[in-house]
Design an enzyme around this catalytic site. Sequence first.
Site, PDB file in Angstrom:
ATOM      1  N   GLU A 190       3.560  -5.400  -2.273  1.00 11.13           N
ATOM      2  CA  GLU A 190       2.351  -4.921  -1.595  1.00 11.13           C
ATOM      3  C   GLU A 190       1.731  -3.840  -2.471  1.00 11.13           C
ATOM      4  OE1 GLU A 190       2.731  -3.730   2.539  1.00 11.13           O
ATOM      5  OE2 GLU A 190       1.355  -2.049   2.209  1.00 11.13           O
ATOM      6  N   GLU A 195      -4.578   4.699   1.204  1.00  8.95           N
ATOM      7  CA  GLU A 195      -4.237   4.937   2.602  1.00  8.95           C
ATOM      8  C   GLU A 195      -4.487   6.406   2.892  1.00  8.95           C
ATOM      9  OE1 GLU A 195      -0.603   2.474   4.158  1.00  8.95           O
ATOM     10  OE2 GLU A 195      -0.120   3.228   2.156  1.00  8.95           O
TER      11      GLU A 195
END
Length: 724
Positions: A190, A195
């Site tokens: 991933e 974020e």
Amino acid sequence: MTGCFSGIGFRAIMAIIVSVVIGAGCSKESTTGDSAHSEPSVEHGKVTHAADPSEAGWQLVWQDEFDAGSVDDKKWSRAVDCWGGGNDELQCYSDRPENAFVEDSVLHMVATEENFSGPKFSEVHPQYSRDDTSKTSPFTSARLHTKDKMSIRYGRVDIRAKIAGGKGMWPALWMLPNDNVYGNWPASGEIDIMEALNAGIGPHEVHGTLHYGLPWPQWENKVDEFHMDANPADYFHVYSIEWEAGQIRWYVDGKHYQTQSAAGWYNYIWRGQEQGYQVANPRAPFDQEFYLIMNIAIGGNWPGDPDRDWPADREMLVDYVRVYQCGEGNSDADEYTGEGCAAVDPAVALNADSGAPGTHEFTLYADGPETLSFDVDGGVITNALLPGQWASAAGSVAQEHVDLGADRGRVWDIKFSGESNVFLTSKELASLPGYESGLMLGGGSGWVHNGEVEFDVLVKNASADSQLAVKLDSGAGKAGSAAITLPSAGEWQHVAVKIADILANPRAEDGGVDLTNVVNAFVLEHTGSSAHIQVDNVRLQCAYNIEPEPWQQDQTCDLYPREIPPIPVFTRINDVEWTVWDCCGGADFAEVNDEQADGSVVEFTFGEKATVSGYKAPQPLDMTLYSGGTLEFDFKQVSPPPEGSAWYVKLEAAITAAEVFLTDGGPMPSDSWQHYVFPLKGEMVKGQMDNADMSNIKLLLVFPEWGNAEGAVMRIDNVKFVAP
């Protein structure tokens, strides 16, 4: 948008990239500017990377400028689910236009405080149904992705966005593999471009992360933060990665802040019987095509619970998404590598990892059966492994240890004639009080997911119908086995067997091997007419993440002598007999007579070790009937914990837990019995450790502060759950 690329794979783009010309219909006007101090508006005149990527040789191959007036379903799919992302998130993703729409050439992704019902499983779950409405969550949000519409392998991604801020908000721009070539998450990787957590509440920073490595719960997440001089939710910023074969770099507004490389990332995959588990090729798992995801999560294990009673919906605004390839990227023969256009700040140090998991190896046979040695409290335990055999008929197996000289030394020489086996047993134990024969494969995940039995074997001769299987045995017939391919005769060969395969093939009548009580640590079983083999270098091996996060479970794997299980003490809680339990050997417990209680109660005495103690259910229990009710018990402090410590109460489910102070349910503890009542809602269920799952309760714990418990003594009685 004539002349723009969409809905095609990256390799297809490669064939026609030379002819790409970016026209006015495909790109917004670009200038440079400092977004950290720009106005918090949706105007597009200030593109916030430091330089136009084309100046470094990057060529635009896919984009969405959100000029179409609505979300382009040829480019983006909308997720519909309420499953929580595997992180106990609190949102339902919907495909409604009120959660994702385009206005003035800007994508609006909207988080709304409202109850909503939808699918309780993710889109990849076999039980997923888009029409399912069995789960209700208190928020809605949007998640858009390009799976099966656009994926890339190497290149540059720029996303200009103004993220959603507020307590519990978790906006993300990230990537997942289009095909799980190396296995399910996280084995196939991933890439988190950006974020942000609680923007405007906590530090002004965003995160860039890679996830890879061993299966959950021991995977690796390598992360760095970019610190900003203002709340990142107040302004537009360009969040970017540059991804080459063997290296990924992260940028905010063109400023390079993190580099990770293939020298550090890894995955650990099964390479077959001859090799066993190995680190995959050096670029794996980040050598495959990945697709883009943009979403706003709400709550969850990382940001924590959101606030409530929002004055307005919360939005992430996306100005554009642009994907590039490097025009000079074909440096590795004809394979595109993405190299040649890098913008590298030499002051940015490599965010390095080991490039492999840690492994523990335990030799059972080398130049003869091994004697295992264990350091334990109070001394050393030795466990001399002894060879043994079993035969379905007398004389159908013979074994000896023969010396082959300097090249190999002593080996195990075995002659099978019919159904029979040989084994190494751990029953020869030089014991201290409290231990018994048998071995414990401790650590759980490291053995179950990545454990293996390995040995060298020479087949001298074998009948055509001969077959071999490797077993682990817990005694009393409790065993599991995995068949192997019989190696060809005449040369030494290495054999590896997954412990997962042994566990997956138990003896039907007994439930299989118990890894906490392995009596025969290696069993080699033969069926067929006859075989003459030699065996050497038998060992057990497990793998673990050498840089675990503090919250990750099973942080290592090991081999231990087997302790004699203590005699259990039981307490009936709501007509279920729970076992009195101590997690780590740091507390003693017993039934004692208490005059004030007019009968026997359970007393816990805490020692020097850090520990938690309490009651363990016979199996995880569905306690949803008691949500909104209370947990109650009587408590007496015989001796207080050390100064500065306090008593805690904890409910633990399979993964999540809730923890509060004992005094949240009643008065300060004393040497008299006190009654304590804890509501099973609010701070109890959404407490310090978040989200105790009342449908899966397995432990009720009462204990002093971890690591500061020595000398504390408590008594507990009349424990019950009360339904509302």
